[in-house]
Enzyme design. Structure first.
Site, PDB file in Angstrom:
ATOM      1  N   LYS A  87     -11.833   4.487   7.923  1.00  0.00           N
ATOM      2  CA  LYS A  87     -11.687   3.357   6.993  1.00  0.00           C
ATOM      3  C   LYS A  87     -12.078   2.049   7.649  1.00  0.00           C
ATOM      4  CE  LYS A  87     -10.494   1.054   3.356  1.00  0.00           C
ATOM      5  NZ  LYS A  87      -9.282   0.978   2.554  1.00  0.00           N
ATOM      6  N   ASP A 126      -5.522   3.614  -5.115  1.00  0.00           N
ATOM      7  CA  ASP A 126      -5.120   2.485  -4.277  1.00  0.00           C
ATOM      8  C   ASP A 126      -3.656   2.122  -4.539  1.00  0.00           C
ATOM      9  OD1 ASP A 126      -5.303   0.554  -2.323  1.00  0.00           O
ATOM     10  OD2 ASP A 126      -6.313  -0.916  -3.597  1.00  0.00           O
ATOM     11  N   HIS A 174      -7.855   7.625  -2.682  1.00  0.00           N
ATOM     12  CA  HIS A 174      -7.474   6.375  -1.979  1.00  0.00           C
ATOM     13  C   HIS A 174      -5.992   6.117  -2.245  1.00  0.00           C
ATOM     14  CE1 HIS A 174      -8.559   2.064  -0.650  1.00  0.00           C
ATOM     15  NE2 HIS A 174      -7.229   2.107  -0.754  1.00  0.00           N
ATOM     16  N   HIS A 190     -12.313   1.127  -4.106  1.00  0.00           N
ATOM     17  CA  HIS A 190     -11.786   0.276  -5.182  1.00  0.00           C
ATOM     18  C   HIS A 190     -12.779  -0.784  -5.661  1.00  0.00           C
ATOM     19  CE1 HIS A 190     -10.861  -1.916  -1.573  1.00  0.00           C
ATOM     20  NE2 HIS A 190      -9.718  -1.326  -1.347  1.00  0.00           N
ATOM     21  N   HIS A 226     -13.530  -1.066   2.641  1.00  0.00           N
ATOM     22  CA  HIS A 226     -12.935  -2.141   1.843  1.00  0.00           C
ATOM     23  C   HIS A 226     -14.035  -3.192   1.744  1.00  0.00           C
ATOM     24  CE1 HIS A 226      -9.460  -4.681   0.438  1.00  0.00           C
ATOM     25  NE2 HIS A 226     -10.441  -5.553   0.571  1.00  0.00           N
ATOM     26  N   HIS A 244      -2.069   4.789  -0.490  1.00  0.00           N
ATOM     27  CA  HIS A 244      -1.186   4.261   0.568  1.00  0.00           C
ATOM     28  C   HIS A 244       0.181   4.917   0.412  1.00  0.00           C
ATOM     29  CE1 HIS A 244      -4.005   1.001   1.621  1.00  0.00           C
ATOM     30  NE2 HIS A 244      -4.317   1.073   0.330  1.00  0.00           N
TER      31      HIS A 244
HETATM   32  C1  NCD Z   1      -3.258  -2.422   0.017  1.00  0.00           C
HETATM   33  C2  NCD Z   1      -1.920  -2.278   0.741  1.00  0.00           C
HETATM   34  O1  NCD Z   1      -0.922  -2.856   0.294  1.00  0.00           O
HETATM   35  O2  NCD Z   1      -1.864  -1.569   1.770  1.00  0.00           O
HETATM   36  N1  NCD Z   1      -3.185  -3.530  -0.882  1.00  0.00           N
HETATM   37  C3  NCD Z   1      -3.975  -3.742  -1.966  1.00  0.00           C
HETATM   38  O3  NCD Z   1      -3.866  -4.797  -2.591  1.00  0.00           O
HETATM   39  N2  NCD Z   1      -4.843  -2.857  -2.359  1.00  0.00           N
HETATM   40  C4  NCD Z   1      -4.361  -2.572   1.008  1.00  0.00           C
HETATM   41  C5  NCD Z   1      -5.756  -2.438   0.419  1.00  0.00           C
HETATM   42  O4  NCD Z   1      -6.183  -1.341   0.074  1.00  0.00           O
HETATM   43  O5  NCD Z   1      -6.452  -3.447   0.311  1.00  0.00           O
HETATM   44 ZN    ZN Z   2      -6.058   0.458  -0.454  1.00  0.00          ZN
END
Ligand code: NCD
Ligand code: ZN
Length: 375
Positions: free
Chosen positions: A129, A278, A39, A205, A167, A41
């Site tokens: 997702k 995450d 996971h 998460h 999520h 970003h």
């Molecule tokens: C994530 C993001 O900033 O893209 N933020 C987070 O708090 N985890 C998005 C997500 O996975 O919820």
């Molecule tokens: Zn995330």
């Protein structure tokens, strides 16, 4: 009940990660099959170019989250994004074989079943997702009612064994922010899995004891990712001496009893639980303001953070299964071939990292970790 923000050995009041926890152990280094991040970003453009090396240094593959602006809703958009990731990787000095982005699609109320077929045929898309609309950063185009609007698409996903990455929080403003995961289990997860019992589902998460119990006991192909920050911190970290925006993520940090349940699950050896950072970079200014963004940046020191959490539980021996073996098994992939080595070292986490002309504050900035990646 007393709740210190970080409950590692020898740090009950200060709420600080402490290298002394690591010194107490005897191992000097640990070598693991190269892990994966299930996971992540990575963002896009200059930010992507700035952060990708942090993941590629440690992980062989990562599940890439699709919440760009606009979101990655089609196979073609995912193909283009994958190309940008591989370009950024080579620009950062890595071979393209060093790190494989496992792409995902962003589910909307209108994702057609054919898009799932195209995704499956592509060979590079490994999940779809679910963002409940409005649940988190860049989720405005998310799903408003999963079972009312996405049934045909879910049926095709079930048939093609395409995992749904969830999520797991309701967005109902009536529901307390700390209860949103538990309510999601009742309102969304149970009805979904009753309707589609063979659908592969990853509860992303996970943050609560309720989530852990659900994943442990559920019949069928269910797994969960766990972040380093939810294993290391409870909700007191958000308020230690003042408001701490760099500890704000969604789902939000929970109370200590929940953190204990997550740690227990991560180190239990149960193959349903695996690593997903995450890691979510935001420029400092986007977090330090009157309506700050959710997301913690952990890719920089991810494996050292997880090693710290596992060591505090006396279970470094279970880190490899969690980080390198359980995830590929769920996703139907082979483990990576190479290895990484973590070595004992008192490494101070930088106060900020330069990213895209601004700076990003990593989780636990200024604190000392007992482990670092070798090389
Ligand atoms: C994530 C993001 O900033 O893209 N933020 C987070 O708090 N985890 C998005 C997500 O996975 O919820
Ligand atoms: Zn995330």
């Amino acid at each position: 009940m007393t709740e210190s923000p970080v409950l590692l050995p020898s740090s009950p009041e200060s709420g600080r990660l402490r290298a002394s926890a690591a010194r107490a152990g005897s191992l000097r280094e640990i070598t693991l099959t190269r892990p994966d991040d299930w996971h992540l970003h990575l963002r896009d453009g200059d930010t992507l170019r700035a952060v990708i090396g942090d993941s590629a240094r440690q992980f062989g593959r990562a599940i890439i989250m699709p919440n760009l602006k606009p979101p990655v809703t089609t196979t073609e958009a995912a193909r283009a994004y994958r190309g940008r990731i591989l370009d950024a990787l080579t620009q950062a000095g890595f071979q393209t074989e060093a790190f494989e982005p496992l792409m995902t699609l962003y589910l909307t109320d209108r994702t057609p079943p054919d898009e799932i077929r195209r995704a499956c045929d592509s060979g590079f898309i490994h999940g779809v997702k679910l963002y409940p609309a409005g649940a988190t950063t860049n989720s405005d185009s998310g799903v408003t009612d999963l079972l009312a609007n996405c049934r045909q698409t879910l049926a095709v996903m079930q048939d093609l064994k395409m995992p749904l990455l969830m999520h797991g929080e309701v967005t109902d403003p009536q529901v307390d922010v700390f209860d949103r995961e538990a309510v999601f289990i009742e309102r969304v997860m149970r009805p979904l899995r009753q309707a589609f019992p063979a659908l592969k589902v990853v509860f992303e998460h996970l943050t609560t004891a309720d989530g852990v119990a659900y994943v442990r006991e559920a019949d069928g192909p269910v797994a969960a990712t766990l972040t380093a920050h939810h294993l290391l911190y409870n909700r007191n970290a958000l308020f230690r001496g003042g408001l701490r925006p760099h500890y704000y993520c969604l789902p939000i940090l929970k109370r200590e009893t929940h953190r204990q349940a997550l740690l227990e699950a991560a180190t239990s050896g149960n193959p349903r639980f695996f690593l997903g950072t995450d890691s979510a970079p935001h420029p400092r200014g986007a977090k330090e303001q009157d309506c700050g963004c959710a997301g913690c940046y952990t890719a920089y020191h991810a494996m050292a953070l997880y090693a710290t959490a596992f060591e505090a539980q006396g279970r470094l021996d279970r880190l490899e299964a969690f980080a390198s073996l359980n995830g590929p098994r769920f996703y139907g992939l082979a483990p990576n071939r190479g290895t990484i080595t973590l070595e004992r070292c008192e490494a101070v986490i930088p106060q900020a990292l330069a990213v895209d002309g601004t700076d990003v504050v990593p989780l636990a900035a200024g604190e000392t970790l007992g482990w670092r990646l070798r090389g």
